[in-house]
Design a protein around this motif. Structure first.
Motif, PDB file in Angstrom:
ATOM      1  N   GLY A  74       0.762  -1.236   0.000  1.00  0.00           N
ATOM      2  CA  GLY A  74       0.000   0.000   0.000  1.00  0.00           C
ATOM      3  C   GLY A  74       0.791   1.283   0.000  1.00  0.00           C
ATOM      4  N   ALA A  75       2.100   1.223   0.203  1.00  0.00           N
ATOM      5  CA  ALA A  75       2.892   2.454   0.177  1.00  0.00           C
ATOM      6  C   ALA A  75       2.868   3.040  -1.225  1.00  0.00           C
ATOM      7  CB  ALA A  75       4.333   2.157   0.600  1.00  0.00           C
ATOM      8  N   ALA A  76       2.525   4.314  -1.332  1.00  0.00           N
ATOM      9  CA  ALA A  76       2.462   4.970  -2.635  1.00  0.00           C
ATOM     10  C   ALA A  76       2.729   6.464  -2.457  1.00  0.00           C
ATOM     11  CB  ALA A  76       1.103   4.753  -3.291  1.00  0.00           C
ATOM     12  N   THR A  77       3.898   6.909  -2.909  1.00  0.00           N
ATOM     13  CA  THR A  77       4.289   8.305  -2.823  1.00  0.00           C
ATOM     14  C   THR A  77       4.832   8.726  -4.173  1.00  0.00           C
ATOM     15  OG1 THR A  77       4.945   7.961  -0.508  1.00  0.00           O
ATOM     16  CG2 THR A  77       5.737   9.957  -1.573  1.00  0.00           C
ATOM     17  N   GLU A  78       4.396   9.870  -4.673  1.00  0.00           N
ATOM     18  CA  GLU A  78       4.817  10.316  -6.001  1.00  0.00           C
ATOM     19  C   GLU A  78       6.298  10.699  -6.034  1.00  0.00           C
ATOM     20  OE1 GLU A  78       3.344  10.394  -8.968  1.00  0.00           O
ATOM     21  OE2 GLU A  78       1.631   9.328  -8.108  1.00  0.00           O
ATOM     22  N   GLY A  79       6.729  11.521  -5.114  1.00  0.00           N
ATOM     23  CA  GLY A  79       8.119  11.967  -5.092  1.00  0.00           C
ATOM     24  C   GLY A  79       8.392  13.057  -6.116  1.00  0.00           C
ATOM     25  N   THR A  80       9.511  13.744  -5.941  1.00  0.00           N
ATOM     26  CA  THR A  80       9.899  14.845  -6.826  1.00  0.00           C
ATOM     27  C   THR A  80      11.322  14.713  -7.355  1.00  0.00           C
ATOM     28  OG1 THR A  80      10.627  16.148  -4.907  1.00  0.00           O
ATOM     29  CG2 THR A  80       8.347  16.472  -5.657  1.00  0.00           C
ATOM     30  N   SER A  81      12.033  13.661  -6.985  1.00  0.00           N
ATOM     31  CA  SER A  81      13.459  13.541  -7.312  1.00  0.00           C
ATOM     32  C   SER A  81      13.728  12.832  -8.640  1.00  0.00           C
ATOM     33  CB  SER A  81      14.174  12.765  -6.198  1.00  0.00           C
ATOM     34  OG  SER A  81      13.706  11.416  -6.170  1.00  0.00           O
ATOM     35  N   GLY A  82      12.711  12.207  -9.221  1.00  0.00           N
ATOM     36  CA  GLY A  82      12.928  11.377 -10.406  1.00  0.00           C
ATOM     37  C   GLY A  82      13.267   9.943 -10.079  1.00  0.00           C
ATOM     38  N   VAL A  83      13.416   9.628  -8.783  1.00  0.00           N
ATOM     39  CA  VAL A  83      13.702   8.257  -8.332  1.00  0.00           C
ATOM     40  C   VAL A  83      12.453   7.691  -7.675  1.00  0.00           C
ATOM     41  CG1 VAL A  83      15.047   6.846  -6.716  1.00  0.00           C
ATOM     42  CG2 VAL A  83      16.166   8.667  -8.026  1.00  0.00           C
ATOM     43  N   ARG A  84      12.110   6.460  -8.038  1.00  0.00           N
ATOM     44  CA  ARG A  84      11.006   5.771  -7.393  1.00  0.00           C
ATOM     45  C   ARG A  84      11.459   4.378  -6.965  1.00  0.00           C
ATOM     46  NH1 ARG A  84       5.196   3.624  -9.754  1.00  0.00           N
ATOM     47  NH2 ARG A  84       6.587   2.310 -10.983  1.00  0.00           N
ATOM     48  N   TRP A  85      11.107   4.008  -5.747  1.00  0.00           N
ATOM     49  CA  TRP A  85      11.423   2.689  -5.202  1.00  0.00           C
ATOM     50  C   TRP A  85      10.225   1.766  -5.398  1.00  0.00           C
ATOM     51  CZ3 TRP A  85      16.274   1.846  -3.220  1.00  0.00           C
ATOM     52  CH2 TRP A  85      17.054   2.987  -2.986  1.00  0.00           C
ATOM     53  N   VAL A  86      10.499   0.556  -5.862  1.00  0.00           N
ATOM     54  CA  VAL A  86       9.455  -0.446  -6.089  1.00  0.00           C
ATOM     55  C   VAL A  86       9.769  -1.629  -5.177  1.00  0.00           C
ATOM     56  CG1 VAL A  86       8.241  -1.837  -7.788  1.00  0.00           C
ATOM     57  CG2 VAL A  86       9.239   0.351  -8.465  1.00  0.00           C
ATOM     58  N   ILE A  87       8.876  -1.896  -4.229  1.00  0.00           N
ATOM     59  CA  ILE A  87       9.206  -2.737  -3.078  1.00  0.00           C
ATOM     60  C   ILE A  87       8.225  -3.882  -2.920  1.00  0.00           C
ATOM     61  CG2 ILE A  87       9.430  -2.746  -0.548  1.00  0.00           C
ATOM     62  CD1 ILE A  87       9.908   0.380  -0.896  1.00  0.00           C
ATOM     63  N   ASP A  88       8.749  -5.086  -2.816  1.00  0.00           N
ATOM     64  CA  ASP A  88       7.972  -6.229  -2.338  1.00  0.00           C
ATOM     65  C   ASP A  88       8.623  -6.674  -1.034  1.00  0.00           C
ATOM     66  OD1 ASP A  88       6.527  -8.506  -1.821  1.00  0.00           O
ATOM     67  OD2 ASP A  88       6.508  -9.181  -3.893  1.00  0.00           O
ATOM     68  N   PRO A  89       8.021  -6.346   0.104  1.00  0.00           N
ATOM     69  CA  PRO A  89       8.679  -6.627   1.387  1.00  0.00           C
ATOM     70  C   PRO A  89       8.764  -8.114   1.702  1.00  0.00           C
ATOM     71  CG  PRO A  89       6.443  -5.864   1.744  1.00  0.00           C
ATOM     72  CD  PRO A  89       6.711  -5.697   0.284  1.00  0.00           C
ATOM     73  N   LEU A  90       7.888  -8.917   1.079  1.00  0.00           N
ATOM     74  CA  LEU A  90       7.904 -10.354   1.334  1.00  0.00           C
ATOM     75  C   LEU A  90       7.314 -11.071   0.125  1.00  0.00           C
ATOM     76  CD1 LEU A  90       8.269 -12.900   2.971  1.00  0.00           C
ATOM     77  CD2 LEU A  90       6.286 -12.261   4.367  1.00  0.00           C
ATOM     78  N   ASP A  91       8.178 -11.454  -0.791  1.00  0.00           N
ATOM     79  CA  ASP A  91       7.740 -12.182  -1.976  1.00  0.00           C
ATOM     80  C   ASP A  91       7.827 -13.675  -1.666  1.00  0.00           C
ATOM     81  OD1 ASP A  91       6.914 -12.195  -4.755  1.00  0.00           O
ATOM     82  OD2 ASP A  91       8.863 -13.100  -5.166  1.00  0.00           O
ATOM     83  N   GLY A  92       6.688 -14.327  -1.720  1.00  0.00           N
ATOM     84  CA  GLY A  92       6.622 -15.732  -1.309  1.00  0.00           C
ATOM     85  C   GLY A  92       5.938 -15.862   0.040  1.00  0.00           C
ATOM     86  N   THR A  93       4.841 -15.126   0.209  1.00  0.00           N
ATOM     87  CA  THR A  93       4.154 -15.065   1.501  1.00  0.00           C
ATOM     88  C   THR A  93       3.690 -16.432   1.980  1.00  0.00           C
ATOM     89  OG1 THR A  93       3.348 -12.872   0.872  1.00  0.00           O
ATOM     90  CG2 THR A  93       2.304 -13.893   2.761  1.00  0.00           C
TER      91      THR A  93
END
Length: 271
Positions: A74-93
């Motif tokens: 659910g984390a979703a932030t637009e940001g202004t730096s041109g960098v975006r992090w794409v995160i799966d905190p637990l893949d294989g739940t």
């Protein structure tokens, strides 16, 4: 020469993945409870999953407050730096819930829409994979130091070991099983590990000749796709397309095209 920004992003991704992996490994309660459900009752979100994402996003927000974030939980932030992090905190739940070792923390950093850094750590395997765009793919594990990764030389398709995954929606899963049934006689065999991120890294490490799956999200793919490509694998979706929710394919050159063609012929991308 590596871009200093990419080096900084890699360092942060590695630290966040290491800390989240330790939280998940060491903090897993014996009576792990289900906090919510995802697409069906089988696919569950655990309390630890949510805690790991909070740890990662909190660290990123502290160090790089202007960056955007897209997280599975659910984390979703637009940001202004041109960098975006794409995160799966637990893949294989589900593997994590059952105490199976094939689960991972997956963190990627995009710059202006292109993935430039990917880190996947699999704590129960004692392995961490990473890549920076243009810098190759690397791993640490039971061996000494960092090992540069390279996908396997391509065998004939009938000697290829290929992994896949199955959706948690019954109708989709049934169709995926039909596609796998048609593929099995044409391959050496099929594996089903339960973590897209780990499967992509295993293609990079030469442990699989190929991998495909339908129904993945950006956080499932982002880090592992870069790691596989930097190890020499080809990745894509349907012919001429990038990996997407319709279809994601990664394989050694020589295996990729015939595997992709079969998946298209078998309608792997639709019900």
């Amino acid at each position: 020469m590596t871009d200093p920004l990419h080096t900084d992003l890699l360092d942060l991704a590695q630290e966040a993945a290491r800390r989240a992996g330790a939280l998940l490994r060491d903090g897993r309660p014996a009576d792990l409870a289900v906090a919510a459900t995802k697409s069906s009752p089988i696919d569950v979100v655990t309390e630890m999953d949510i805690a790991a994402e909070k740890l990662i996003t909190g660290l990123i927000a502290e160090r790089r407050p202007d960056d955007g974030i897209l997280g599975e939980e659910g984390a979703a932030t637009e940001g202004t730096s041109g960098v975006r992090w794409v995160i799966d905190p637990l893949d294989g739940t589900v593997n994590y819930l059952y105490g199976l070792p094939t689960w991972a923390v997956s963190i990627a950093a995009e710059q202006d829409g292109e993935t430039v850094v990917g880190v996947v750590t699999a704590p129960m395997r004692g392995e961490t994979f990473h890549a920076v765009r243009g810098g190759g793919a690397w791993a640490t594990g039971a061996w000494d130091g960092e090992r540069r990764l390279a996908c396997r030389p391509a065998p004939p398709l009938d000697q290829a070991l290929v992994s896949t995954g199955f959706n948690y929606v019954t109708g989709v899963r049934t169709h995926q099983a039909e596609v796998a049934q048609r593929l099995i006689p044409l391959l050496r065999d099929i594996r089903r590990g339960g973590s897209a991120a780990v499967d992509l890294c295993d293609v990079a490490a030469g442990r699989l000749d190929g991998y495909y799956e339908r129904g993945l999200h950006p956080w499932d793919l982002a880090a592992g796709d870069l790691i596989a490509r930097e190890a020499g694998a080809l990745t894509g979706g349907r012919p001429g397309e990038r990996p997407s929710g319709d279809l994601a394919v990664a394989a050694s050159p020589g295996v990729f095209e015939p595997l992709q063609r079969l998946l298209e012929d078998f309608g792997a991308w639709h019900d």
